[in-house]
Design a protein around this motif. Structure first.
Motif, PDB file in Angstrom:
ATOM      1  N   ALA A 133      37.731  38.409  42.941  1.00  0.00           N
ATOM      2  CA  ALA A 133      39.167  38.554  42.714  1.00  0.00           C
ATOM      3  C   ALA A 133      39.818  37.183  42.683  1.00  0.00           C
ATOM      4  CB  ALA A 133      39.791  39.410  43.816  1.00  0.00           C
ATOM      5  N   LEU A 134      40.793  37.069  41.768  1.00  0.00           N
ATOM      6  CA  LEU A 134      41.596  35.859  41.716  1.00  0.00           C
ATOM      7  C   LEU A 134      42.885  36.158  42.477  1.00  0.00           C
ATOM      8  CD1 LEU A 134      41.104  34.889  37.976  1.00  0.00           C
ATOM      9  CD2 LEU A 134      40.302  33.593  39.969  1.00  0.00           C
ATOM     10  N   VAL A 135      43.213  35.288  43.409  1.00  0.00           N
ATOM     11  CA  VAL A 135      44.394  35.520  44.232  1.00  0.00           C
ATOM     12  C   VAL A 135      45.454  34.499  43.850  1.00  0.00           C
ATOM     13  CG1 VAL A 135      45.241  35.726  46.594  1.00  0.00           C
ATOM     14  CG2 VAL A 135      42.832  36.273  46.060  1.00  0.00           C
ATOM     15  N   MET A 136      46.681  34.994  43.594  1.00  0.00           N
ATOM     16  CA  MET A 136      47.758  34.093  43.221  1.00  0.00           C
ATOM     17  C   MET A 136      48.852  34.124  44.285  1.00  0.00           C
ATOM     18  SD  MET A 136      48.128  34.165  39.133  1.00  0.00           S
ATOM     19  CE  MET A 136      48.633  35.851  38.916  1.00  0.00           C
ATOM     20  N   ASP A 137      49.185  32.925  44.774  1.00  0.00           N
ATOM     21  CA  ASP A 137      50.255  32.771  45.753  1.00  0.00           C
ATOM     22  C   ASP A 137      51.477  32.278  44.986  1.00  0.00           C
ATOM     23  OD1 ASP A 137      51.723  32.522  48.016  1.00  0.00           O
ATOM     24  OD2 ASP A 137      50.498  30.917  48.930  1.00  0.00           O
ATOM     25  N   THR A 163      55.939  23.801  48.572  1.00  0.00           N
ATOM     26  CA  THR A 163      56.427  23.584  47.213  1.00  0.00           C
ATOM     27  C   THR A 163      56.452  24.865  46.395  1.00  0.00           C
ATOM     28  OG1 THR A 163      54.198  22.969  46.661  1.00  0.00           O
ATOM     29  CG2 THR A 163      55.759  21.177  46.997  1.00  0.00           C
ATOM     30  N   LYS A 164      57.293  24.832  45.371  1.00  0.00           N
ATOM     31  CA  LYS A 164      57.345  25.957  44.426  1.00  0.00           C
ATOM     32  C   LYS A 164      56.133  25.928  43.509  1.00  0.00           C
ATOM     33  CE  LYS A 164      62.255  26.731  43.565  1.00  0.00           C
ATOM     34  NZ  LYS A 164      63.225  26.687  42.463  1.00  0.00           N
ATOM     35  N   GLY A 165      55.994  26.967  42.777  1.00  0.00           N
ATOM     36  CA  GLY A 165      54.888  27.007  41.812  1.00  0.00           C
ATOM     37  C   GLY A 165      53.974  28.187  42.073  1.00  0.00           C
ATOM     38  N   ILE A 166      52.917  28.259  41.295  1.00  0.00           N
ATOM     39  CA  ILE A 166      51.949  29.347  41.469  1.00  0.00           C
ATOM     40  C   ILE A 166      50.579  28.734  41.725  1.00  0.00           C
ATOM     41  CG2 ILE A 166      50.877  31.367  40.400  1.00  0.00           C
ATOM     42  CD1 ILE A 166      53.346  31.611  38.606  1.00  0.00           C
ATOM     43  N   TRP A 167      50.003  29.171  42.826  1.00  0.00           N
ATOM     44  CA  TRP A 167      48.681  28.685  43.196  1.00  0.00           C
ATOM     45  C   TRP A 167      47.646  29.780  42.988  1.00  0.00           C
ATOM     46  CZ3 TRP A 167      47.425  23.795  45.295  1.00  0.00           C
ATOM     47  CH2 TRP A 167      48.520  22.933  45.470  1.00  0.00           C
ATOM     48  N   MET A 168      46.427  29.342  42.681  1.00  0.00           N
ATOM     49  CA  MET A 168      45.363  30.327  42.498  1.00  0.00           C
ATOM     50  C   MET A 168      44.130  29.904  43.289  1.00  0.00           C
ATOM     51  SD  MET A 168      43.507  31.567  38.989  1.00  0.00           S
ATOM     52  CE  MET A 168      44.776  32.620  38.343  1.00  0.00           C
ATOM     53  N   CYS A 169      43.469  30.909  43.839  1.00  0.00           N
ATOM     54  CA  CYS A 169      42.262  30.647  44.622  1.00  0.00           C
ATOM     55  C   CYS A 169      41.377  31.885  44.541  1.00  0.00           C
ATOM     56  CB  CYS A 169      42.683  30.385  46.086  1.00  0.00           C
ATOM     57  SG  CYS A 169      41.386  29.678  47.102  1.00  0.00           S
ATOM     58  N   PRO A 170      40.070  31.706  44.443  1.00  0.00           N
ATOM     59  CA  PRO A 170      39.215  32.905  44.370  1.00  0.00           C
ATOM     60  C   PRO A 170      39.039  33.531  45.750  1.00  0.00           C
ATOM     61  CG  PRO A 170      37.861  30.937  44.347  1.00  0.00           C
ATOM     62  CD  PRO A 170      39.290  30.462  44.387  1.00  0.00           C
ATOM     63  N   LEU A 221      37.891  28.201  36.652  1.00  0.00           N
ATOM     64  CA  LEU A 221      37.312  29.555  36.556  1.00  0.00           C
ATOM     65  C   LEU A 221      35.795  29.438  36.447  1.00  0.00           C
ATOM     66  CD1 LEU A 221      39.835  31.267  34.113  1.00  0.00           C
ATOM     67  CD2 LEU A 221      39.555  31.712  36.556  1.00  0.00           C
ATOM     68  N   SER A 222      35.354  28.420  35.688  1.00  0.00           N
ATOM     69  CA  SER A 222      33.924  28.198  35.543  1.00  0.00           C
ATOM     70  C   SER A 222      33.323  27.805  36.890  1.00  0.00           C
ATOM     71  CB  SER A 222      33.704  27.111  34.493  1.00  0.00           C
ATOM     72  OG  SER A 222      32.385  26.653  34.546  1.00  0.00           O
ATOM     73  N   LYS A 223      33.991  26.872  37.578  1.00  0.00           N
ATOM     74  CA  LYS A 223      33.524  26.404  38.888  1.00  0.00           C
ATOM     75  C   LYS A 223      33.444  27.576  39.871  1.00  0.00           C
ATOM     76  CE  LYS A 223      35.876  23.735  42.121  1.00  0.00           C
ATOM     77  NZ  LYS A 223      36.796  22.630  42.448  1.00  0.00           N
ATOM     78  N   TRP A 224      34.373  28.490  39.762  1.00  0.00           N
ATOM     79  CA  TRP A 224      34.402  29.650  40.674  1.00  0.00           C
ATOM     80  C   TRP A 224      33.417  30.738  40.259  1.00  0.00           C
ATOM     81  CZ3 TRP A 224      40.458  29.790  40.260  1.00  0.00           C
ATOM     82  CH2 TRP A 224      40.993  28.710  40.977  1.00  0.00           C
ATOM     83  N   GLY A 225      32.698  30.492  39.163  1.00  0.00           N
ATOM     84  CA  GLY A 225      31.671  31.457  38.734  1.00  0.00           C
ATOM     85  C   GLY A 225      32.245  32.725  38.151  1.00  0.00           C
ATOM     86  N   LEU A 226      33.415  32.615  37.533  1.00  0.00           N
ATOM     87  CA  LEU A 226      34.062  33.848  37.047  1.00  0.00           C
ATOM     88  C   LEU A 226      33.923  34.069  35.539  1.00  0.00           C
ATOM     89  CD1 LEU A 226      37.025  33.685  39.444  1.00  0.00           C
ATOM     90  CD2 LEU A 226      35.938  35.857  38.837  1.00  0.00           C
ATOM     91  N   LEU A 227      33.570  32.979  34.793  1.00  0.00           N
ATOM     92  CA  LEU A 227      33.636  33.056  33.326  1.00  0.00           C
ATOM     93  C   LEU A 227      32.816  34.199  32.725  1.00  0.00           C
ATOM     94  CD1 LEU A 227      33.756  29.416  31.953  1.00  0.00           C
ATOM     95  CD2 LEU A 227      35.586  31.097  32.231  1.00  0.00           C
ATOM     96  N   ASP A 228      31.649  34.478  33.308  1.00  0.00           N
ATOM     97  CA  ASP A 228      30.791  35.497  32.688  1.00  0.00           C
ATOM     98  C   ASP A 228      30.940  36.865  33.350  1.00  0.00           C
ATOM     99  OD1 ASP A 228      29.675  34.800  35.042  1.00  0.00           O
ATOM    100  OD2 ASP A 228      27.683  34.312  34.243  1.00  0.00           O
ATOM    101  N   LYS A 229      32.074  37.087  34.005  1.00  0.00           N
ATOM    102  CA  LYS A 229      32.278  38.371  34.698  1.00  0.00           C
ATOM    103  C   LYS A 229      32.734  39.479  33.766  1.00  0.00           C
ATOM    104  CE  LYS A 229      31.414  37.238  39.006  1.00  0.00           C
ATOM    105  NZ  LYS A 229      30.287  37.855  39.713  1.00  0.00           N
ATOM    106  N   GLY A 230      33.120  39.135  32.533  1.00  0.00           N
ATOM    107  CA  GLY A 230      33.631  40.178  31.643  1.00  0.00           C
ATOM    108  C   GLY A 230      34.905  40.775  32.214  1.00  0.00           C
ATOM    109  N   PHE A 231      34.883  42.087  32.436  1.00  0.00           N
ATOM    110  CA  PHE A 231      36.049  42.740  33.048  1.00  0.00           C
ATOM    111  C   PHE A 231      35.842  42.941  34.546  1.00  0.00           C
ATOM    112  CE2 PHE A 231      36.328  44.621  28.647  1.00  0.00           C
ATOM    113  CZ  PHE A 231      37.402  43.837  28.267  1.00  0.00           C
TER     114      PHE A 231
END
Ligand code: GDP
Ligand code: MG
Length: 687
Positions: free
Chosen positions: A108-112, A95-102, A46-56
């Motif tokens: 927006a965080l996108v979850m596959d 594969t099964k599971g949940i992936w996330m990508c900005p 999340l930090s790498k994606w620059g999202l940490l300081d986005k608040g809401f």
């Protein structure tokens, strides 16, 4: 594609293969792996994606749907993500599971979410349930991806999936009883209809899907307090259709671009990320929150969102507090040394206030987004900790101000007492006020509102110190007064006493003692009038007066001893004798003639003079009242001049033995004078 770096030392690689870890690469992260383990790397990503300081100011979207319906393909096109897409040539299952990508187009965080088609594949619905719970607790928009031809197949896999979603939603947001039932936590379900041929208008498809949803909702077995709830209390439904990607690639692309705008353009009426759908988890808490949710889900525990949010708030508020405390500690470090070294740091209170302001402002920015009650509690705890952390500086500053005030007081008083004239009481009063004012100025400046700090105790200690110093100074001043008085006594007493004893007479002692009484009285009066302004106690005055009396007595006694020393007495007697014998009644020197009664004159002069000798023996006035009371000696004088204070000897100046010896010595001198007079007479006759 990025591969995991080769281990640095292959020889030392563990023999037992480690559990598969969450995969990552190309900017995406498998947040939940096949073993249902949540990744530890999410906060770092999340930090790498620059999202940490986005608040809401960020959004979360997830996709659900059967395997191989083009979900990952859709997400990659819509959001510029890099999810794995099934290789057409191999038809291998992803594969099964949940992936996330900005998203490449917005915050927006996108979850596959893979493997939500368990029932279609004949598996149990365990993972489907878990991922539905997880997604509903964190996402705003749930994309349900389905083929156009699946619509209307009410018994189909999608219907089972949606039934699970609805059930799970009720357990999450329905509350435990009617009073807690709430519908403010809404989620948008966006149906994306794939391979839309266009023969059936979207409106028809929409109507069919909506009717199906209502049917599913009605068929849910709801707890009594939720019996009357409607689907729309919890969900908004929205729809989109996409042409066949392979057959109509250009049309597909056009439709995707338009659909993308619904995720990025806030001005559109069909903008999907409406504030009402936001789960209100601050961006810097998303990592902790999602992991907590997943852990609860995996442990099959009831997912209590309020509790999760409180836990999250506690964790994050503590983290934020730790960060601001560190900055605070660094700032305060700079002044620690000077304070410990005894320096009054100018404007320390202002500095502390600044540090506190920075710390609380930074805390507020990040922490106020979390659970209000927890935030307020943690804020107070933070303030208490920060106050405690700088309280040694506060106390040090007070101590230094105290020392400085006491030193200034001493300097002030010492300087003032060097002036030719001064009023001691006034000097002390003014210096006390200055010292206190100086202390109070520093103490008030460094006292922080709300910190539960007080300087009264240090002020009391300062007052005590000032009093001790003032008392010592006053004692010195009193001593000076006594010394001055003693000097005055000496000045006024010595001459009259010497005069009186050099002309001995029967009223000699009355003259001496009258002078002694008057001089003493004047000295005591002068002392008392000066001492009045010193705030001396009765006892102190009594002690000083006693010292003065004892010293005056000694002055008198010493002078009398001097005047009654052998040589002095003999001299006085000789002068007295000569006055009688060698001078006539008119004060003219006699020249003896043969007819003069030399013998008679000699006898008369000698006897009259001898009669004076006993007067020197004791202090004995004619008027008894003049006889002074012999004072108790001061400790210092008692040793050296015991005789002067001993009532038996105090008034005795010449002992009988000495009187005898003086008498015979005087007689010898008188005889010599007579012989000389006789000789001079004879010689005058013989001329
Ligand atoms: P997922 O398993 O749902 O994530 O599906 P994938 O995105 O991996 O795609 C599965 C297969 O469907 C791939 O071979 C894609 O080329 C293909 N595909 C992707 N989009 C479409 C589409 O719009 N229509 C059709 N018919 N096939 C598609
Ligand atoms: Mg996929």
């Amino acid at each position: 594609p990025a591969t995991a770096p080769a281990p640095a030392h292959p020889a030392t690689a563990p023999a037992v293969p480690a559990l598969p870890t969450n995969k990552s690469g190309e900017g995406r992260l498998q947040i939940v792996n096949e073993q249902q383990v949540f990744s530890k790397e999410l906060p770092a990503y999340l930090s790498k994606w620059g999202l940490l300081d986005k608040g809401f100011a960020y959004d979360v979207v997830a996709v659900f749907g059967s395997q191989s319906t083009g979900k990952s393909t859709l997400l990659n096109r819509l959001f510029g993500t890099t999810f794995d897409v099934m290789d057409e040539a191999k038809r291998q299952q992803t594969t099964k599971g949940i992936w996330m990508c900005p998203s490449a187009y917005s915050s927006a965080l996108v979850m596959d979410v893979e493997g939500t088609d368990g029932r279609e594949r004949g598996e149990d619905q365990d993972f489907e349930r878990k991922s539905a719970l997880f997604s509903l607790a964190s996402t705003e928009v749930l994309i349900v991806n389905l083929w156009e031809h699946q619509i209307g197949l009410y018994q189909g896999a999608n219907m089972g999936l949606l039934k699970t979603v609805f059930e799970v939603n009720l357990s999450l947001f329905g509350g435990n009883d009617a009073s807690k039932a709430k519908s403010k936590d809404k989620t948008l379900i966006l149906f994306v209809i794939r391979d839309h041929v266009g023969a059936t208008p979207l409106s028809n498809l929409t109507a069919t899907l909506t009717a199906d949803m209502e049917k599913i909702w009605a068929s849910l077995s709801k707890p009594p307090h939720l019996a009357d709830t409607r689907l729309t209390d919890y969900f908004d439904l929205s729809f989109a259709a996409l042409p066949h990607k392979i057959l109509l690639p250009e049309k597909f692309e056009e439709a995707v671009v338009d659909l993308r705008k619904r995720f990025t353009d806030r001005t559109r009426p069909d903008y999907v990320f409406q504030p009402a759908y936001h789960k209100r988890i601050p961006a810097d808490g998303v990592g902790f929150y999602m992991e907590g949710i997943w852990d609860q889900v995996v442990a099959n525990k009831d997912l209590d969102l309020p509790t999760q949010q409180e836990l999250l708030a506690q964790f994050r508020c503590d983290e934020i507090a730790a960060t601001v405390s560190e900055v605070f500690a660094t700032s305060s470090k700079a002044v620690r040394k000077p304070v410990e070294a005894g320096t009054i740091v100018d404007g320390l209170g202002g500095l502390i206030r600044d540090w506190l302001k920075t710390a609380t402002a930074n805390f507020d920015v990040a922490a106020s987004r979390y659970h209000a009650g927890v935030y307020q509690r943690k804020r107070q705890a933070l303030l208490d900790n920060l106050h405690a952390a700088v309280s040694p500086l506060f106390l040090g500053q007070l101590k230094n101000a105290h020392k400085a005030a006491a030193a200034k007081f001493i300097a002030d008083v010492t300087a003032s007492l060097k002036a030719p004239t001064y009023d001691f009481a006034e000097v002390v009063t003014r210096a006390t006020k200055d010292a206190r004012d100086g202390f109070l100025e520093v103490a008030k400046e460094v006292t922080i509102d709300g910190a539960d700090w007080e300087y009264q105790h240090e002020l009391d200690l300062l007052n005590d110190d000032l009093k001790v110093i003032a008392d010592k100074s006053r004692a010195d001043e009193t001593k000076k007064l006594v010394n001055n008085a003693e000097r005055a006594v000496k000045r006024q007493l010595l001459e009259p006493v010497e005069l009186a004893l050099s002309k001995p007479s029967t009223t000699m002692w009355d003259k001496v003692l009258t002078t002694y009484r008057d001089v003493n009285g004047a000295a005591e009066k002068a002392y008392l009038s000066k001492a009045k302004s010193y705030n001396c106690t009765e006892e102190e005055n009594a002690t000083a007066l006693h010292t003065l009396r004892s010293r005056s007595w000694l002055v008198l006694r010493k002078k009398l001893e001097e005047q009654t020393a052998d040589a002095t007495v003999l001299l006085t007697l000789r002068e007295s004798f000569e006055e009688r014998f060698r001078y006539d009644d008119n004060g003219v020197p006699r020249v003896w003639k043969p007819e003069d009664d030399l013998e008679g004159a000699y006898k008369k002069a000698r006897d009259e003079t001898l009669a004076l000798l006993p007067l020197f023996a004791t202090i004995k006035p004619k008027v008894d009242d003049l006889l002074p009371e012999v004072p108790e000696p001061d400790a210092a004088e008692a040793e050296h001049d015991a005789a002067a204070f001993d009532p038996d000897t105090a008034l005795v100046l010449v002992t009988p033995t000495r009187l005898n010896s003086l008498e015979s010595r005087f007689k010898r001198e008188a005889d010599a004078a007579f012989v000389e007079a006789k000789r001079s007479m004879v010689s005058s006759v013989s001329q």
